[in-house]
Design a protein around this motif. Structure first.
Motif, PDB file in Angstrom:
ATOM      1  N   LYS A   9     -47.181   5.183 -39.163  1.00  0.00           N
ATOM      2  CA  LYS A   9     -45.939   5.516 -38.471  1.00  0.00           C
ATOM      3  C   LYS A   9     -45.644   4.523 -37.350  1.00  0.00           C
ATOM      4  O   LYS A   9     -44.496   4.081 -37.191  1.00  0.00           O
ATOM      5  N   TYR A  10     -46.661   4.155 -36.561  1.00  0.00           N
ATOM      6  CA  TYR A  10     -46.431   3.294 -35.397  1.00  0.00           C
ATOM      7  C   TYR A  10     -47.099   1.918 -35.499  1.00  0.00           C
ATOM      8  O   TYR A  10     -46.827   1.046 -34.667  1.00  0.00           O
ATOM      9  N   GLY A  11     -47.990   1.722 -36.465  1.00  0.00           N
ATOM     10  CA  GLY A  11     -48.630   0.418 -36.621  1.00  0.00           C
ATOM     11  C   GLY A  11     -49.631   0.070 -35.543  1.00  0.00           C
ATOM     12  O   GLY A  11     -49.914  -1.108 -35.319  1.00  0.00           O
ATOM     13  N   ARG A  42     -41.252   5.302 -40.435  1.00  0.00           N
ATOM     14  CA  ARG A  42     -42.086   4.336 -39.723  1.00  0.00           C
ATOM     15  C   ARG A  42     -41.311   3.742 -38.545  1.00  0.00           C
ATOM     16  O   ARG A  42     -40.103   3.511 -38.633  1.00  0.00           O
ATOM     17  N   VAL A  43     -42.022   3.502 -37.459  1.00  0.00           N
ATOM     18  CA  VAL A  43     -41.410   3.082 -36.195  1.00  0.00           C
ATOM     19  C   VAL A  43     -41.892   1.686 -35.833  1.00  0.00           C
ATOM     20  O   VAL A  43     -43.060   1.337 -36.039  1.00  0.00           O
ATOM     21  N   GLU A  44     -40.983   0.879 -35.289  1.00  0.00           N
ATOM     22  CA  GLU A  44     -41.350  -0.443 -34.788  1.00  0.00           C
ATOM     23  C   GLU A  44     -40.409  -0.812 -33.651  1.00  0.00           C
ATOM     24  O   GLU A  44     -39.432  -0.110 -33.380  1.00  0.00           O
ATOM     25  N   LEU A  63     -43.625   3.591 -28.010  1.00  0.00           N
ATOM     26  CA  LEU A  63     -44.421   2.388 -28.206  1.00  0.00           C
ATOM     27  C   LEU A  63     -44.521   1.541 -26.942  1.00  0.00           C
ATOM     28  O   LEU A  63     -45.600   1.085 -26.572  1.00  0.00           O
ATOM     29  N   ALA A  64     -43.403   1.297 -26.275  1.00  0.00           N
ATOM     30  CA  ALA A  64     -43.427   0.412 -25.107  1.00  0.00           C
ATOM     31  C   ALA A  64     -44.327   0.956 -24.006  1.00  0.00           C
ATOM     32  O   ALA A  64     -45.067   0.212 -23.353  1.00  0.00           O
ATOM     33  N   ASP A  65     -44.289   2.279 -23.790  1.00  0.00           N
ATOM     34  CA  ASP A  65     -45.101   2.869 -22.726  1.00  0.00           C
ATOM     35  C   ASP A  65     -46.595   2.778 -23.008  1.00  0.00           C
ATOM     36  O   ASP A  65     -47.414   2.850 -22.081  1.00  0.00           O
ATOM     37  N   SER A 107     -33.384   1.944 -27.212  1.00  0.00           N
ATOM     38  CA  SER A 107     -33.271   0.743 -28.028  1.00  0.00           C
ATOM     39  C   SER A 107     -34.587  -0.020 -28.136  1.00  0.00           C
ATOM     40  O   SER A 107     -34.701  -0.958 -28.926  1.00  0.00           O
ATOM     41  N   ALA A 108     -35.605   0.362 -27.328  1.00  0.00           N
ATOM     42  CA  ALA A 108     -36.872  -0.365 -27.355  1.00  0.00           C
ATOM     43  C   ALA A 108     -37.581  -0.198 -28.687  1.00  0.00           C
ATOM     44  O   ALA A 108     -38.381  -1.047 -29.064  1.00  0.00           O
ATOM     45  N   GLN A 109     -37.329   0.866 -29.410  1.00  0.00           N
ATOM     46  CA  GLN A 109     -37.963   1.055 -30.695  1.00  0.00           C
ATOM     47  C   GLN A 109     -36.959   1.674 -31.671  1.00  0.00           C
ATOM     48  O   GLN A 109     -36.020   2.354 -31.277  1.00  0.00           O
TER      49      GLN A 109
END
Length: 509
Positions: A109-111, A21-23, A426-428, A12-14
């Motif tokens: 994709k990840y910004g 595209r991922v956020e 992303l979080a890692d 759920s973190a991303q």
């Protein structure tokens, strides 16, 4: 800290949008801590708005600059004819476009910017190594471009003020008015970068066509001086198409690749604002090889014309423009040089190191502070020395830069595309003390080993003249002419060989 794979964070973190595209998930708190600040965090999807035109305009603005001009005209100065020079540059830009698109994929994709992207392969802390290498190269480029812009101001003011400006007393081998011009152009760039990325985007949009028109005006002027276009095409190669040309071709090709090898690393700094993968892919494909080849074509024709008119090639467009008898023509040419230099220097040589230096200490160094550090270091590398000779500029500076940065590119491409299949957490990327990109104490020693081995093989046998006499490792001389390719291929192979056992362990867990 053990070098083992950590447990995965909650999914759920991303979130992944339908377009890929991922956020971070809506409502989830953004990362905080010592490895995050507002400039390094992912750009939200609703702020990724750059279109194909924006990316094309960015490249037109960056490609149409004085350093690009001297890149092509420098090949004429060392003996090539216009066909050989254009062929070399066109091929180089098609080649360098490939890693540009591969590393640029992570942006929309990840910004994320380049130093955060590098954390997946080098580690959260280890990413500072390639980031600082890239930043220091950018400082060198910033200094060179600022010196070119200062030259334009110096000649422009000299035409308006007269001999008292041009013939001012010398300080450190240059008229004090040249140093003042250098400082004025330095301040202008600092003012633009402090306005932020949106100001840069708007500036690039109008600067791009302005500079291209200026190049055609320069071509028309030189053709009229030479008595038509014929003499511009007729200047013969001093090398021919035999052994002398091919001996020069390889290091020239690597130098041309080295010119944009910087952006092949940090292009995510720009593509992170992309509206889609299609926008960054088409924008770059349409903007880079086509405009660089066209600008090279104009450059070599004008330089060939200067050889026909003045008896020797004048490779510096500022020096060439100063030869005109028309005040209006000179003013237009030098204003074009100023706009062109501002366009590339702000976009290519301030944005990237600003993010890179911010990555070193995110809590203390903001984007603007990082840009100011770049501006100061750009003066301390003595850019007037790097730019003074076409051989030192193309074969030493560009060759060394290309070989070293090609090594980093090989690691990034291998990690993102071959090992991770373009999937990042992303979080890692911002997590200290744990997470899959923390490795051992925040460093992935495998990436460092691959960087060192690739870098030694790529530039160890290179000629460092005029920086130093001789070659650090003469036994590697045969590899020096292919530095970028050697660095990229070697680092990719070594990194994959060292990382595959770890990836199998992660899969087993």
């Amino acid at each position: 800290m053990t070098d083992t794979a950590p447990p995965a964070i909650p999914m759920s973190a991303q979130v992944t949008r339908p377009d890929g595209r991922v956020e971070f998930a809506p409502g989830s708190p953004p990362p905080s801590g010592p490895y995050a600040n507002k400039d390094l965090l992912p750009v939200p999807v609703d702020r990724r708005t750059w279109t194909t035109y924006n990316f094309s305009a960015l490249w037109v603005g960056m490609a149409h600059n004085t350093a690009s001009w001297t890149l092509a005209s420098g090949l004429i100065a060392v003996g090539m004819d216009w066909k050989q020079a254009v062929f070399t540059i066109a091929l180089a830009n098609v080649i360098v476009l490939v890693p540009m698109l591969l590393t640029g994929h992570a942006g929309p994709k990840y910004g994320i910017p380049f130093p955060v992207f590098a954390r997946s392969s080098f580690g959260v802390r280890g990413a500072n190594l390639p980031a600082v290498v890239r930043a220091l190269v950018a400082c060198g480029w910033f200094g060179i471009q600022t010196w070119i812009g200062g030259e334009a101001i110096y000649f422009l003011a000299g035409k308006l003020i007269g001999g008292s400006w041009v013939n001012a007393s010398e300080v450190g081998g240059q008229p004090w008015t040249m140093w003042l011009s250098f400082a004025i152009f330095w301040v202008i760039q600092v003012a633009i970068i402090y306005r932020g990325m949106e100001t840069i985007r708007r500036f690039e949009n109008w600067a791009a066509p302005f500079v291209l028109v200026g190049a055609f005006v320069m071509l028309g002027w030189m053709a009229s001086k030479a008595g038509g276009l014929g003499p511009l095409f007729d200047q013969p190669s001093r090398l021919g198409w035999g052994a002398d040309f091919w001996k020069l071709f390889a290091p020239s090709l690597m130098g041309m690749i080295g010119f944009w090898s910087t952006l092949s690393l940090n292009i995510p700094d720009f593509t992170r604002y992309g509206k889609s993968q299609k926008a960054q892919t088409w924008g770059q494909a349409l903007g880079l090889p086509t405009t660089m080849t066209l600008f090279a074509f104009l450059s070599v024709l004008v330089t060939s014309g200067s050889q026909a008119v003045y008896g020797k090639p004048v490779w510096d467009p500022v020096q060439l423009a100063a030869k005109t008898d028309s005040v209006v023509g000179l003013l237009y040419a030098l204003v074009t040089v100023l706009v062109a230099t501002l366009s590339v220097n702000v976009a290519a040589n301030l944005v990237s190191p600003a993010f890179d230096f911010s990555n070193i200490a995110p809590r203390r160094i903001s984007f603007r502070t990082g840009a100011l550090v770049t501006c100061v270091l750009g003066v301390l590398i003595f850019p007037w020395k790097l730019y003074s000779d076409p051989r030192g500029y193309i074969f030493t500076w560009l060759g060394l830069v290309g070989g070293l940065l090609g090594t980093v590119a090989g690691i990034l491409v291998a990690d993102y595309w071959i090992l991770r299949r373009a999937r990042l957490d992303l979080a890692d990327l911002y997590r200290a003390g744990s997470g899959r990109y923390w490795y051992a104490g925040g460093w992935n020693w495998r990436a460092v080993v691959a960087l060192v081995i690739g870098g030694v093989l790529a530039i160890g046998g290179a000629d460092f003249h005029p920086l130093i006499d001789g070659r650090p490792i003469p036994a590697l001389r045969s590899l020096a002419d292919y530095g970028w390719a050697v660095g990229l291929g070697t680092s990719m192979a070594v990194y994959l060989a060292l990382m595959l056992p770890r990836r199998r362990e992660e899969a087993a867990d």
